[in-house]
Design an enzyme around this catalytic site. Structure first.
Site, PDB file in Angstrom:
ATOM      1  N   HIS A  60       0.857  -1.185   0.000  1.00  0.00           N
ATOM      2  CA  HIS A  60       0.000   0.000   0.000  1.00  0.00           C
ATOM      3  C   HIS A  60       0.890   1.232   0.000  1.00  0.00           C
ATOM      4  CE1 HIS A  60      -3.764   2.260   0.793  1.00  0.00           C
ATOM      5  NE2 HIS A  60      -2.920   3.112   1.372  1.00  0.00           N
ATOM      6  N   CYS A  61       0.721   2.077  -1.001  1.00  0.00           N
ATOM      7  CA  CYS A  61       1.577   3.256  -1.157  1.00  0.00           C
ATOM      8  C   CYS A  61       0.837   4.491  -0.658  1.00  0.00           C
ATOM      9  CB  CYS A  61       1.968   3.434  -2.621  1.00  0.00           C
ATOM     10  SG  CYS A  61       3.051   4.852  -2.905  1.00  0.00           S
TER      11      CYS A  61
END
Length: 382
Positions: free
Chosen positions: A181-182
């Site tokens: 997850h960025c």
């Protein structure tokens, strides 16, 4: 009783104390008794069977911390996206307002064409891939029933998970071929936007390196100019001089005070030099940090892995080695074929139209089923 050994007295004392403890516990309020029971069950659940290990205990103890981090990351995602847009826009404004006029006035026509062409091409690739990475869905599990094969059931979604699918605590759903997850995208990196994410990192790194190398001399000149300005600012202005000073010849006749001349630079010159220093420091820092991240993801892509699968495969390799066997990644088709599958290259012309130019083509496969080859072979003959 005095002749009884202590080993015999100890069980008798426990038998006498148990009714007292029960009576004392029964006298407590119902809310406190329920809380005590809940804590007791929670403690016993940590070692209720042989499958419990240190990882389970660690996850259970630190679950509130994980939830807090997920909540903060989810909330700060919009802030990080705005920060990326702001920093990129500031560098773009400096390039157009300061560097472009300097290039047009000092560089040869050939260098002007090169800088204008490469700079705008790199800018288009950065903007396109960042927008697509942030807005494209990474790939979610279908809600309706289907006949797709699955390898496990998600403990949080209570849904069958296909191969390479993992649950994201921040998005609170399962992601197909999840990498991570960025927060800078405020989105998960999964099957359908992994290429956009990597391309954005790659072209952003190239852009930062380009600004850092081409602006090195400008940075040195601006830094030296600011140092000269500081020395000029240190000089103190003159003080009023009395009539005795006129008699001694300190100032011309008719002048009662002495003032230092105006500084040989303007406010615009000072801000221009500071802008160049800001651009060079920011692009150099981001280029080094993002370049390391891009290189690591390039290594993972060459191996046919994601960031999560890297840890899983590492543990599996150790487990198989203890049994005297060798672990092979079933999704590793060979370095070149891994890049072909990742970039969606099916023809020779795709290296230009799909890699060097903005392209919104979908990745290979649907993210739920994967072809597994026991041996490496030419997956896509190009």
């Amino acid at each position: 009783m005095r002749c009884c050994p202590s080993s015999v007295l100890q069980p008798l004392r426990c038998v006498r104390l148990r009714p007292c403890i029960r009576k004392a516990r029964s006298r407590l309020p119902l809310r406190i008794r329920e809380l005590f029971t809940y804590i007791s069950v929670l403690v016993h659940s940590l070692y209720f069977n042989s499958l419990t290990d240190s990882d389970v205990v660690f996850d259970s103890v630190f679950e509130p911390v994980f939830l807090t981090v997920d909540y903060i990351t989810r909330w700060f995602g919009t802030v990080f996206v705005c920060l990326v847009v702001f920093l990129t826009s500031s560098i773009l404004a400096i390039a157009y307002a300061v560097l472009l006029p300097l290039i047009l006035n000092t560089y040869s026509p050939a260098w002007i064409v090169w800088h204008v062409f490469y700079g705008h091409w790199n800018l288009i690739m950065i903007a396109f891939h960042y927008y697509k990475a942030a807005k494209t869905s990474p790939g979610y599990l279908p809600l309706e029933r289907n006949s797709s094969p699955f390898v496990s059931v998600c403990k949080k979604c209570i849904m069958p998970k296909p191969a390479r699918t993992h649950h994201c605590g921040i998005c609170n759903t399962c992601i197909l071929k999840m990498d991570h997850h960025c927060p800078w995208l405020n989105n998960c990196v999964g099957h359908f936007n992994h290429r956009y994410f990597f391309s954005f990192c790659l072209f952003m790194t190239l852009g930062c390196v380009y600004c850092s190398i081409s602006g090195r001399n400008l940075f040195l000149d601006a830094y030296n100019a600011l140092e000269r300005f500081k020395h000029l600012d240190v000089e103190k202005p003159g003080v009023p001089v009395t009539g005795m000073g006129v008699l001694l010849g300190l100032v011309p006749t008719g002048q009662t005070s002495y003032q230092t001349p105006a500084p040989p630079y303007t406010f615009r010159d000072k801000m221009t030099h500071k802008s160049i220093i800001y651009m060079w420091v920011l692009t150099s820092t981001v280029g080094v940090a993002l370049g390391a991240l891009t290189f690591w993801h390039a290594v993972l892509i060459s191996r046919g892995e994601t960031s999560i699968e890297r840890h899983i495969n590492k543990k599996e390799t150790k487990r198989m080695a203890n049994r005297g066997r060798v672990f092979r990644n079933p999704y590793n088709y060979g370095r070149l074929n891994n890049w072909k599958v990742f970039l969606g290259v099916e023809k020779r012309s795709h290296w230009v139209t799909r890699v060097l130019l903005p392209s919104g083509h979908t990745p290979y496969g649907d993210g739920r089923t994967w072809e597994v080859f026991p041996t490496k072979k030419d997956f896509i003959s190009v």
